[in-house]
Design an enzyme around this catalytic site. Structure first.
Site, PDB file in Angstrom:
ATOM      1  N   GLN A   1       0.802  -1.224   0.000  1.00 39.12           N
ATOM      2  CA  GLN A   1       0.000   0.000   0.000  1.00 39.12           C
ATOM      3  C   GLN A   1       0.835   1.274   0.000  1.00 39.12           C
ATOM      4  OE1 GLN A   1      -4.013   0.023   1.816  1.00 39.12           O
ATOM      5  NE2 GLN A   1      -3.041   1.305   3.357  1.00 39.12           N
TER       6      GLN A   1
ATOM      7  N   GLU B   1      -2.924   9.787  -0.781  1.00 38.52           N
ATOM      8  CA  GLU B   1      -2.046  10.430   0.192  1.00 38.52           C
ATOM      9  C   GLU B   1      -0.909  11.207  -0.457  1.00 38.52           C
ATOM     10  OE1 GLU B   1      -1.051   7.323   2.928  1.00 38.52           O
ATOM     11  OE2 GLU B   1      -3.138   7.023   3.500  1.00 38.52           O
TER      12      GLU B   1
ATOM     13  N   ASP C   1       4.334   0.056   4.144  1.00 36.45           N
ATOM     14  CA  ASP C   1       3.055  -0.357   4.714  1.00 36.45           C
ATOM     15  C   ASP C   1       2.477  -1.388   3.761  1.00 36.45           C
ATOM     16  OD1 ASP C   1       0.553  -0.785   5.712  1.00 36.45           O
ATOM     17  OD2 ASP C   1      -0.189   1.254   5.397  1.00 36.45           O
TER      18      ASP C   1
ATOM     19  N   GLU D   1       5.069  -1.954   8.222  1.00 36.20           N
ATOM     20  CA  GLU D   1       3.766  -1.839   8.885  1.00 36.20           C
ATOM     21  C   GLU D   1       2.810  -2.903   8.354  1.00 36.20           C
ATOM     22  OE1 GLU D   1       0.058   1.300   8.633  1.00 36.20           O
ATOM     23  OE2 GLU D   1       2.098   2.096   8.509  1.00 36.20           O
TER      24      GLU D   1
ATOM     25  N   ASP E   1      -0.919  -1.724  12.732  1.00 35.51           N
ATOM     26  CA  ASP E   1      -1.972  -0.730  12.466  1.00 35.51           C
ATOM     27  C   ASP E   1      -3.323  -1.436  12.538  1.00 35.51           C
ATOM     28  OD1 ASP E   1      -3.671   1.270  11.559  1.00 35.51           O
ATOM     29  OD2 ASP E   1      -3.039   1.112   9.477  1.00 35.51           O
TER      30      ASP E   1
ATOM     31  N   LYS F   1      -3.877   6.191  15.341  1.00 35.22           N
ATOM     32  CA  LYS F   1      -4.901   6.896  14.567  1.00 35.22           C
ATOM     33  C   LYS F   1      -6.075   7.189  15.499  1.00 35.22           C
ATOM     34  CE  LYS F   1      -3.860   4.590  10.136  1.00 35.22           C
ATOM     35  NZ  LYS F   1      -4.321   3.542   9.193  1.00 35.22           N
TER      36      LYS F   1
ATOM     37  N   ARG G   1      -5.198   9.665   8.019  1.00 38.82           N
ATOM     38  CA  ARG G   1      -5.963   8.676   7.275  1.00 38.82           C
ATOM     39  C   ARG G   1      -5.947   9.091   5.805  1.00 38.82           C
ATOM     40  NH1 ARG G   1      -8.552   4.904  10.687  1.00 38.82           N
ATOM     41  NH2 ARG G   1      -8.289   3.649   8.809  1.00 38.82           N
ATOM     42  N   SER G   2      -6.363   8.186   4.930  1.00 37.36           N
ATOM     43  CA  SER G   2      -6.356   8.517   3.502  1.00 37.36           C
ATOM     44  C   SER G   2      -7.382   9.599   3.178  1.00 37.36           C
ATOM     45  CB  SER G   2      -6.609   7.266   2.663  1.00 37.36           C
ATOM     46  OG  SER G   2      -7.790   6.626   3.072  1.00 37.36           O
TER      47      SER G   2
ATOM     48  N   LYS H   1       3.275   9.967  10.362  1.00 34.48           N
ATOM     49  CA  LYS H   1       3.017   9.496   9.000  1.00 34.48           C
ATOM     50  C   LYS H   1       1.838  10.292   8.464  1.00 34.48           C
ATOM     51  CE  LYS H   1       1.250   5.290   6.850  1.00 34.48           C
ATOM     52  NZ  LYS H   1       0.887   3.887   7.094  1.00 34.48           N
TER      53      LYS H   1
END
EC number: 4.2.1.11
Length: 416
Positions: free
Chosen positions: A162, A204, A241, A282, A309, A334, A363-364, A385
């Protein structure tokens, strides 16, 4: 006593054009502050519930129910509370909801009020948010993880992993680290252009080229680091990730057209770490593959950072179980996975007490809200991040960190 005088919410749009909640809190001294709640694309099964309307408008993604819960239900219980008692405010909302995952009120309703209340309290005291939440010693700027190539659920391409990230360690201050990462990002764009690859960006801000496998992005990033004039491994390290819960089907991992067992995937990572200066992986294994995680931690836990995560979803109870079983050695933080400022802080403190690194994360689906920049400094997470330096909702966080640095912030860098 300065108390909460009013609480309201309304629907706004996030960076993906989906509705989200903006909550506003008014204090008895006239202070007003607001906060916008983010939303994820790849989400863990055990995350707090994001309440969506599931009606025709906005393709079912409206948040008018969450907004109504703020205006009609949450307001009723938090109005009159001490503005400077964050825990009491958050506890009142948690009790009102009555579930472990905010499935009644919606974590997007609760978190919006929680963040706005903290911001209002800091504003009332005329101190920065990071100072209010973190106290007098909150001044360490985190090492950023810049997501510069996107794959998986964050992009429409053939790359399974990702996120491919760079981490600028070898710098004495945050602004130089930010500059180095940005120069590498622009150099990567030139390299992709020259090779005829797309330079369209994902959610992102990272590029989303259609590359042949999961190693090609690493090769391109190494080239970009070198051509930008930096030294990979010393100044710049890499992070991945994998978001492997998205790849896990029927007890095996499917990537690059092949099936991998947990053990095979662990050895695949080990070989990548031998070839490239990878600092962090991740979600290397699925959130459901705890036996595999134990093997991954035993194999690589003393060599690299292994981040949970989807595995931990910022949940104190789940993290405690992971600590007891020696699962991973770091946790992504998060706030919207757990639902309140207080619960986020409790999870971070548990991690830090047990030697787990913490990475504050976006978050995205983001907004112009820079809350997590202050939160990272407040909690001394050491890492943050929040995407590439190419979209305003990502740069809002980096620009806020630049402001904090001007207020005598120190950069963690190699001390991580």
């Amino acid at each position: 006593m300065i108390f909460i005088e009013d609480v309201t919410a309304h629907e706004v749009l996030d960076s993906r054009g989906n509705p989200t909640v903006r909550a506003s809190v008014t204090l008895s001294d006239g202070t007003v502050a607001s906060a916008v709640v983010p939303s994820g694309a790849s989400t863990g099964k055990r995350e707090a519930l994001e309440l969506r309307d599931k009606e025709a408008r906005y393709g079912g993604k409206g948040v008018l129910k969450a907004v109504a819960n703020v205006n009609e239900r949450i307001a009723e219980v938090v109005i009159g509370l001490d503005a400077f008692n964050q825990k009491a405010i958050d506890d009142e909302m948690r009790e009102l909801d009555g579930t472990d995952n905010y499935s009644n009120l919606g974590a997007n309703a609760v978190l919006g009020v929680s963040m706005a209340a903290a911001r209002a309290a800091a504003k009332s005291l005329n101190i920065p948010l990071y100072r209010y939440l973190g106290g007098a010693n909150a001044s360490i700027l985190p090492v950023p993880m810049f997501n510069i190539i996107n794959g998986g659920a964050h992009a429409n391409n053939s790359v399974d992993f990702q996120e491919f990230m760079i981490m600028p360690f070898g710098f004495s201050n945050f602004r130089d680290a930010l500059r180095a990462a940005t120069e590498i990002y622009h150099k990567l764009k030139a390299i992709l252009n020259a090779a005829g690859h797309s330079t369209a960006v994902g959610d992102e801000g990272g590029f989303a080229p259609n590359l042949k496998d999961n190693e090609e992005p690493l090769k391109l990033i190494m080239q970009a680091i070198s051509e930008a004039g930096y030294e990979a491994g010393k100044q710049i390290k890499l992070a991945l990730d994998v978001a492997s819960s998205e790849l896990y089907k029927d007890g095996a991992y499917e990537l690059e057209g092949k099936k991998f067992s947990s053990e095979q995937l662990i050895e695949y990572y080990a070989k990548l770490c031998e070839k490239y200066p990878i600092f962090s992986i991740e979600d290397g294994l699925s959130e459901d593959d705890w036996d595999g995680w134990a093997k991954l931690t035993a194999r690589l836990g003393d060599k690299i950072q292994l981040v949970g995560d989807d595995l931990f979803v910022t949940n104190e109870k789940i993290l405690r179980e992971g600590i007891q079983k020696n699962i991973a050695n770091a946790i992504l933080i998060k706030p919207n996975q757990i639902g309140s400022v207080t619960q986020t802080m409790q999870t971070v403190r548990l991690a830090q007490r047990n030697g787990y690194r913490c990475i504050m994360s976006h978050r995205s689906g983001e907004s112009e809200d820079s809350f997590i920049a202050d939160f990272a400094v407040a909690l001394n997470t050491g890492e943050i991040k929040t995407g590439a330096t190419s979209r305003s909702e990502r740069n809002a966080k980096y620009n806020r960190l630049l402001e904090i640095e001007l207020e005598n912030g120190e950069f963690l860098g190699d001390d991580i």
